[in-house]
Design a protein around this motif. Structure first.
Motif, PDB file in Angstrom:
ATOM      1  N   ALA A  31      -2.145  -1.566  10.090  1.00  0.00           N
ATOM      2  CA  ALA A  31      -2.679  -2.081   8.827  1.00  0.00           C
ATOM      3  C   ALA A  31      -4.002  -2.815   9.053  1.00  0.00           C
ATOM      4  O   ALA A  31      -4.945  -2.668   8.263  1.00  0.00           O
ATOM      5  N   VAL A  32      -4.090  -3.574  10.117  1.00  0.00           N
ATOM      6  CA  VAL A  32      -5.323  -4.306  10.416  1.00  0.00           C
ATOM      7  C   VAL A  32      -6.449  -3.334  10.787  1.00  0.00           C
ATOM      8  O   VAL A  32      -7.603  -3.523  10.380  1.00  0.00           O
ATOM      9  N   LEU A  64      -8.692  -7.149   1.763  1.00  0.00           N
ATOM     10  CA  LEU A  64      -8.604  -5.882   2.488  1.00  0.00           C
ATOM     11  C   LEU A  64      -7.251  -5.716   3.171  1.00  0.00           C
ATOM     12  O   LEU A  64      -6.684  -4.620   3.180  1.00  0.00           O
ATOM     13  N   ILE A  65      -6.739  -6.781   3.739  1.00  0.00           N
ATOM     14  CA  ILE A  65      -5.418  -6.712   4.383  1.00  0.00           C
ATOM     15  C   ILE A  65      -4.338  -6.452   3.336  1.00  0.00           C
ATOM     16  O   ILE A  65      -3.428  -5.648   3.551  1.00  0.00           O
ATOM     17  N   TYR A  66      -4.449  -7.109   2.193  1.00  0.00           N
ATOM     18  CA  TYR A  66      -3.509  -6.866   1.092  1.00  0.00           C
ATOM     19  C   TYR A  66      -3.526  -5.390   0.685  1.00  0.00           C
ATOM     20  O   TYR A  66      -2.478  -4.753   0.558  1.00  0.00           O
ATOM     21  N   PHE A  67      -4.734  -4.854   0.481  1.00  0.00           N
ATOM     22  CA  PHE A  67      -4.864  -3.451   0.087  1.00  0.00           C
ATOM     23  C   PHE A  67      -4.304  -2.527   1.165  1.00  0.00           C
ATOM     24  O   PHE A  67      -3.619  -1.553   0.870  1.00  0.00           O
ATOM     25  N   SER A  68      -4.580  -2.854   2.421  1.00  0.00           N
ATOM     26  CA  SER A  68      -4.102  -2.018   3.514  1.00  0.00           C
ATOM     27  C   SER A  68      -2.575  -2.014   3.592  1.00  0.00           C
ATOM     28  O   SER A  68      -1.964  -0.955   3.760  1.00  0.00           O
ATOM     29  N   PHE A  69      -1.954  -3.165   3.450  1.00  0.00           N
ATOM     30  CA  PHE A  69      -0.488  -3.211   3.485  1.00  0.00           C
ATOM     31  C   PHE A  69       0.125  -2.543   2.251  1.00  0.00           C
ATOM     32  O   PHE A  69       1.172  -1.901   2.356  1.00  0.00           O
ATOM     33  N   ALA A  70      -0.519  -2.678   1.104  1.00  0.00           N
ATOM     34  CA  ALA A  70      -0.021  -1.985  -0.094  1.00  0.00           C
ATOM     35  C   ALA A  70      -0.090  -0.478   0.095  1.00  0.00           C
ATOM     36  O   ALA A  70       0.767   0.261  -0.384  1.00  0.00           O
ATOM     37  N   THR A  71      -1.106  -0.028   0.820  1.00  0.00           N
ATOM     38  CA  THR A  71      -1.250   1.403   1.093  1.00  0.00           C
ATOM     39  C   THR A  71      -0.266   1.849   2.170  1.00  0.00           C
ATOM     40  O   THR A  71       0.407   2.870   2.025  1.00  0.00           O
ATOM     41  N   LEU A  72      -0.177   1.081   3.266  1.00  0.00           N
ATOM     42  CA  LEU A  72       0.708   1.434   4.382  1.00  0.00           C
ATOM     43  C   LEU A  72       2.166   1.531   3.932  1.00  0.00           C
ATOM     44  O   LEU A  72       2.892   2.442   4.331  1.00  0.00           O
ATOM     45  N   THR A  73       2.573   0.603   3.098  1.00  0.00           N
ATOM     46  CA  THR A  73       3.964   0.584   2.638  1.00  0.00           C
ATOM     47  C   THR A  73       4.162   1.432   1.380  1.00  0.00           C
ATOM     48  O   THR A  73       5.276   1.530   0.877  1.00  0.00           O
ATOM     49  N   THR A  74       3.096   2.006   0.883  1.00  0.00           N
ATOM     50  CA  THR A  74       3.051   2.846  -0.318  1.00  0.00           C
ATOM     51  C   THR A  74       3.565   2.123  -1.565  1.00  0.00           C
ATOM     52  O   THR A  74       4.092   2.760  -2.476  1.00  0.00           O
ATOM     53  N   LEU A  90      -8.670   8.164   3.850  1.00  0.00           N
ATOM     54  CA  LEU A  90      -8.128   7.119   4.726  1.00  0.00           C
ATOM     55  C   LEU A  90      -6.833   6.547   4.159  1.00  0.00           C
ATOM     56  O   LEU A  90      -5.877   6.296   4.901  1.00  0.00           O
ATOM     57  N   CYS A  91      -6.799   6.353   2.859  1.00  0.00           N
ATOM     58  CA  CYS A  91      -5.577   5.851   2.226  1.00  0.00           C
ATOM     59  C   CYS A  91      -4.424   6.838   2.383  1.00  0.00           C
ATOM     60  O   CYS A  91      -3.285   6.428   2.641  1.00  0.00           O
ATOM     61  N   ILE A  96       0.712   8.144   4.870  1.00  0.00           N
ATOM     62  CA  ILE A  96       1.543   9.086   5.626  1.00  0.00           C
ATOM     63  C   ILE A  96       2.048   8.431   6.900  1.00  0.00           C
ATOM     64  O   ILE A  96       3.229   8.526   7.239  1.00  0.00           O
ATOM     65  N   PHE A  97       1.142   7.741   7.602  1.00  0.00           N
ATOM     66  CA  PHE A  97       1.561   7.031   8.810  1.00  0.00           C
ATOM     67  C   PHE A  97       2.625   5.987   8.476  1.00  0.00           C
ATOM     68  O   PHE A  97       3.606   5.834   9.208  1.00  0.00           O
ATOM     69  N   GLY A  98       2.420   5.280   7.375  1.00  0.00           N
ATOM     70  CA  GLY A  98       3.371   4.242   6.974  1.00  0.00           C
ATOM     71  C   GLY A  98       4.765   4.771   6.707  1.00  0.00           C
ATOM     72  O   GLY A  98       5.757   4.055   6.865  1.00  0.00           O
ATOM     73  N   GLN A  99       4.866   6.031   6.305  1.00  0.00           N
ATOM     74  CA  GLN A  99       6.175   6.634   6.058  1.00  0.00           C
ATOM     75  C   GLN A  99       6.768   7.276   7.312  1.00  0.00           C
ATOM     76  O   GLN A  99       7.970   7.207   7.538  1.00  0.00           O
ATOM     77  N   LEU A 100       5.937   7.907   8.102  1.00  0.00           N
ATOM     78  CA  LEU A 100       6.436   8.619   9.282  1.00  0.00           C
ATOM     79  C   LEU A 100       6.734   7.697  10.460  1.00  0.00           C
ATOM     80  O   LEU A 100       7.637   7.973  11.243  1.00  0.00           O
ATOM     81  N   TYR A 101       5.967   6.634  10.610  1.00  0.00           N
ATOM     82  CA  TYR A 101       6.160   5.746  11.765  1.00  0.00           C
ATOM     83  C   TYR A 101       7.565   5.152  11.817  1.00  0.00           C
ATOM     84  O   TYR A 101       8.221   5.226  12.860  1.00  0.00           O
ATOM     85  N   PRO A 102       8.074   4.542  10.740  1.00  0.00           N
ATOM     86  CA  PRO A 102       9.434   3.993  10.837  1.00  0.00           C
ATOM     87  C   PRO A 102      10.488   5.052  11.162  1.00  0.00           C
ATOM     88  O   PRO A 102      11.417   4.791  11.934  1.00  0.00           O
TER      89      PRO A 102
END
Length: 120
Positions: A31-32, A64-74, A90-91, A96-102
């Motif tokens: 996310a960072v 930016l971190i808020y937006f990134s975490f909102a995107t990562l966690t969908t 990028l989003c 996709i990474f946020g869903q596949l990684y876990p």
């Protein structure tokens, strides 16, 4: 740092508390990293995002971190949205990474634990 933590987290061996914490750290690090990429895109293309101006101010990093975490966690609250095609791409990659990684992480940790139990 992320490469070293990933190597230690996904290496063969017993699943420990430290491996799980390392896996969480990797997720947060992604996310960072995407926050930095969003900063880069927003600096090059001033109107790359709706609801967020990428300009030098104290609240930019938290936004930016808020937006990134909102995107990562969908969760995508909708208050900030990517407009530029590169920002959108990028989003998509981050989501996709946020869903596949876990899912991949869980499969790897279960595999490591089963392999360790078979050795005992």
């Amino acid at each position: 740092m992320a490469v070293t933590v990933a190597q230690a987290t996904f290496a063969p061996g017993r699943v420990t508390y430290h491996r799980v914490i390392g896996a969480v750290l990797l997720y947060l690090t992604v996310a960072v990293i995407f926050s930095a990429l969003f900063t880069f895109i927003g600096t090059l293309v001033p109107d790359a995002f709706a609801g967020m101006k990428v300009e030098d101010r104290p609240s930019l990093a938290s936004q930016l971190i808020y937006f990134s975490f909102a995107t990562l966690t969908t969760t995508g609250y909708g208050d900030v949205a990517p407009l530029h095609p590169i920002a959108r791409s990028l989003c998509n990659v981050e989501a996709i990474f946020g869903q596949l990684y876990p899912a991949t992480l869980l499969a790897r940790l279960v595999t490591l634990e089963i392999a360790h139990r078979d050795q005992d």
